[in-house]
Design a protein around this motif. Structure first.
Motif, PDB file in Angstrom:
ATOM      1  N   SER A 191       0.776  -1.169  -0.002  1.00 28.75           N
ATOM      2  CA  SER A 191       0.024   0.016  -0.196  1.00 28.75           C
ATOM      3  C   SER A 191       0.784   1.277  -0.234  1.00 28.75           C
ATOM      4  N   GLY A 192       0.289   2.467  -0.428  1.00 24.43           N
ATOM      5  CA  GLY A 192       0.607   3.556  -0.061  1.00 24.43           C
ATOM      6  C   GLY A 192      -0.425   4.644   0.321  1.00 24.43           C
ATOM      7  N   HIS A 193      -0.099   5.938  -0.114  1.00 27.91           N
ATOM      8  CA  HIS A 193      -1.169   6.944   0.464  1.00 27.91           C
ATOM      9  C   HIS A 193      -2.118   6.882  -0.561  1.00 27.91           C
ATOM     10  N   LEU A 194      -3.273   6.405  -0.242  1.00 31.74           N
ATOM     11  CA  LEU A 194      -4.764   6.314  -0.703  1.00 31.74           C
ATOM     12  C   LEU A 194      -4.776   4.964  -1.649  1.00 31.74           C
ATOM     13  N   TRP A 195      -3.698   3.985  -1.726  1.00 32.51           N
ATOM     14  CA  TRP A 195      -3.803   2.890  -2.522  1.00 32.51           C
ATOM     15  C   TRP A 195      -3.491   1.759  -1.772  1.00 32.51           C
ATOM     16  N   GLU A 196      -4.152   0.437  -2.168  1.00 33.51           N
ATOM     17  CA  GLU A 196      -3.713  -0.663  -1.387  1.00 33.51           C
ATOM     18  C   GLU A 196      -3.897  -1.899  -2.337  1.00 33.51           C
ATOM     19  N   VAL A 197      -3.214  -2.772  -2.331  1.00 34.88           N
ATOM     20  CA  VAL A 197      -3.428  -4.114  -2.998  1.00 34.88           C
ATOM     21  C   VAL A 197      -4.395  -5.078  -1.902  1.00 34.88           C
ATOM     22  N   ALA A 198      -5.811  -5.273  -2.580  1.00 36.74           N
ATOM     23  CA  ALA A 198      -6.548  -5.794  -1.355  1.00 36.74           C
ATOM     24  C   ALA A 198      -7.682  -6.841  -2.328  1.00 36.74           C
TER      25      ALA A 198
END
Length: 546
Positions: free
Chosen positions: A283-290
């Motif tokens: 993940s990073g700011h505002l994004w995530e592998v989910a």
């Protein structure tokens, strides 16, 4: 009394549709540190404001939870739409004229990309490079069809890719060839299109990041605060990480909350499954592998869907995973690792098989992320009932009705026949049977503007085509049902229902503020309603007057 905690941002004097049964409406909302601090009337909200609070006069505005697109392709779509928009072509002469113009402005050897090509303009013929090769004058070209599951390559592009004859590919992917074994240029499904795409120059990370940043700002301006991204292209993670780095220095930033789903393709081995599991939570700011995206079939328009009975051309008879039990094994391994899956399934056989595999791994009472089935373009009554009872999330795209006609004269309907075409996009039946329906655009297959998606869900046609007869109008949703399917339902699908999807104290401060009420505006007028304010993670990312 001075409040101990004051709001960073507040909207007062508005109509707030909270989507919260405990308090459905309010006139004001305050946020701080990325969360909703308070919801109530103007007096209540002003009590949590001080001189440092940015107070927005919401007179005439309607605030809703931030809109989430339940199915879009932010990175692969950015790459695809970097070419020529062919969606306006109404015949092969339009197509040839656009390609001739592009060829005239291209350097020798430069690749020409196009997207949005509608096969209906070909007069019932299959896509063939003979339609385009002469006007391209030796230039390599790759044109993606409107469904994103097929492409037309020029002769030079095939040559550069080393595609000179039939190629053995998994599932229903195919390099279509003439009777003598010469490729026609038609490429079905990603394993085939990838053969040619790999021969074209890749977009540099910095350019891709800049394009993604511009795209997400345009999406914010249309009212989107989030999206469930159904891919993770090779360049996705470097571009997203670069955006995070640039944001820290005051440069381009990601302004859309993204849940990303890397693909799991046929032939995946145990190491491949382990890598997909390892990626979860990246993940990073505002994004995530989910999550993980799988494909049970292709599309009806190009004959690669999986139907219980063949289409009118004898096609769409097999799944993408052969044997299909390999899909069941992959889903089972991912589910055992706690990974939610999203399965592309368009044909009735594909939806039924995916449901058979996913239902045992789905608890309708679970508060965690749900397994999902994407698209569901045609389904009989029994399948609708099974899906609604399973707890598996149906994710659908009502604006896709623009590619079919109520009189069944289009390619999609002709292939299916009247009975199956009459089962088109059964949004209302699924929702009212109790399924947690999620809506999205599938951008770039349809426009990302959520106002258009909301309108199409109610109209059963896209609002820009008022003369088109609605497709299966009994499947229309109410305005409130459509709004819930882009707010509450995406949060439920992601297992985020206790902190997202509603305007409620403690929930994420993702908000969309319209210049008119989307629940009372006539749906045909909804796309023209300005979005006055878009807030993501408590920060204003779009303001109409800015």
């Amino acid at each position: 009394m001075t409040p101990r905690i004051s709001a960073g941002l507040a909207v007062v004097g508005a109509t707030v549709h909270t989507m919260d049964p405990a308090r459905p409406t309010a006139s004001a909302v305050a946020v701080r540190d990325g969360r909703v601090l308070a919801v109530g009337d103007d007096a209540e909200i002003r009590e949590v404001c001080d001189g440092a609070t940015c107070v927005v006069d919401g007179t005439g505005l309607t605030v809703t939870p931030g809109l989430t697109d339940g199915h879009l392709h932010p990175v692969s779509g950015t790459l695809m739409t970097s070419g020529i928009d062919l969606s306006g072509c109404r015949g092969t002469e339009d197509l040839r004229a656009l390609l001739a113009e592009a060829r005239g402005g291209a350097a020798d050897g430069e690749w020409i990309h196009g997207f949005g090509l509608d096969p209906n303009i070909l007069g019932g013929q299959r896509p063939h490079r003979r339609v385009i090769d002469d006007v391209l004058d030796g230039a390599p070209a790759l044109l993606t069809l409107f469904d994103g599951h097929a492409a037309l390559a020029s002769g030079r592009a095939l040559q550069l890719a080393g595609v000179t004859g039939p190629v053995e590919l998994p599932g229903n992917a195919d390099v279509v060839c003439d009777a003598d074994g010469t490729p026609t240029g038609e490429l079905l499904e990603s394993p085939a299109t990838d053969l040619v795409e790999r021969a074209a120059p890749a977009m540099e990370t910095r350019e891709l990041a800049a394009r993604i940043a511009r795209l997400t700002r345009r999406m914010n301006a249309a009212g989107l605060t989030g999206g469930h991204g159904m891919d993770l292209e090779d360049g996705s993670l470097p571009a997203l990480r670069l955006l995070d780095e640039q944001a820290a220095d005051g440069g381009d930033a990601l302004t859309l909350r993204l849940r990303l789903h890397p693909w799991c393709q046929p032939g995946v081995d145990r190491a491949g499954i382990r890598e997909l599991v390892r990626l979860q939570g990246t993940s990073g700011h505002l994004w995530e592998v989910a999550g993980v995206k799988l494909f049970m079939d292709g599309t009806i328009d190009n004959g690669t869907a999986w139907l219980h009975h063949a289409d009118c051309h004898g096609e769409s008879t097999k799944p993408f995973w052969l044997p299909p039990e390999t899909y069941a094994a992959a889903v089972g391994a991912l589910a055992a690792a706690g990974v939610p899956t999203a399965t592309h399934a368009i044909g009735d056989a594909a939806v039924a098989y995916a449901l058979d595999c996913l239902a045992p791994h789905t608890d309708p009472a679970s508060e965690g992320p749900r397994h999902r089935i994407e698209h569901i373009e045609t389904a009989p009554d029994a399948l609708v009932a099974r899906l609604a009872a399973s707890g598996v999330v149906p994710s659908m795209q009502p604006s896709h009705v623009q590619y079919t006609h109520a009189d069944h004269s289009d390619n999609w309907s002709t292939r299916l026949g009247t009975e199956r075409a009459d089962r088109a996009w059964r949004c209302a039946d699924l929702l009212r049977a109790g399924a947690p329906l999620v809506l999205g655009s599938d951008w770039p297959i349809a426009h990302y503007d959520p106002r258009e998606v909301l309108a199409a869900a109610q109209l059963r046609r896209i609002p820009s085509q008022p003369d088109r007869e609605p497709v299966r109008p009994r499947q229309a949703l109410t305005a409130h049902e459509a709004l819930a399917a882009m707010t509450v339902a995406p949060a439920l699908a992601a297992g985020e229902q206790h902190h997202a999807g509603r305007v409620r104290e403690g929930y994420r401060a993702d908000l969309t503020a319209f210049a008119a009420d989307p629940l009372t505006t006539a749906p045909q007028d909804l796309p023209d309603v300005p979005v006055h304010l878009t807030v993501v993670d408590g920060r204003v990312v779009h303001e109409q007057d800015a």
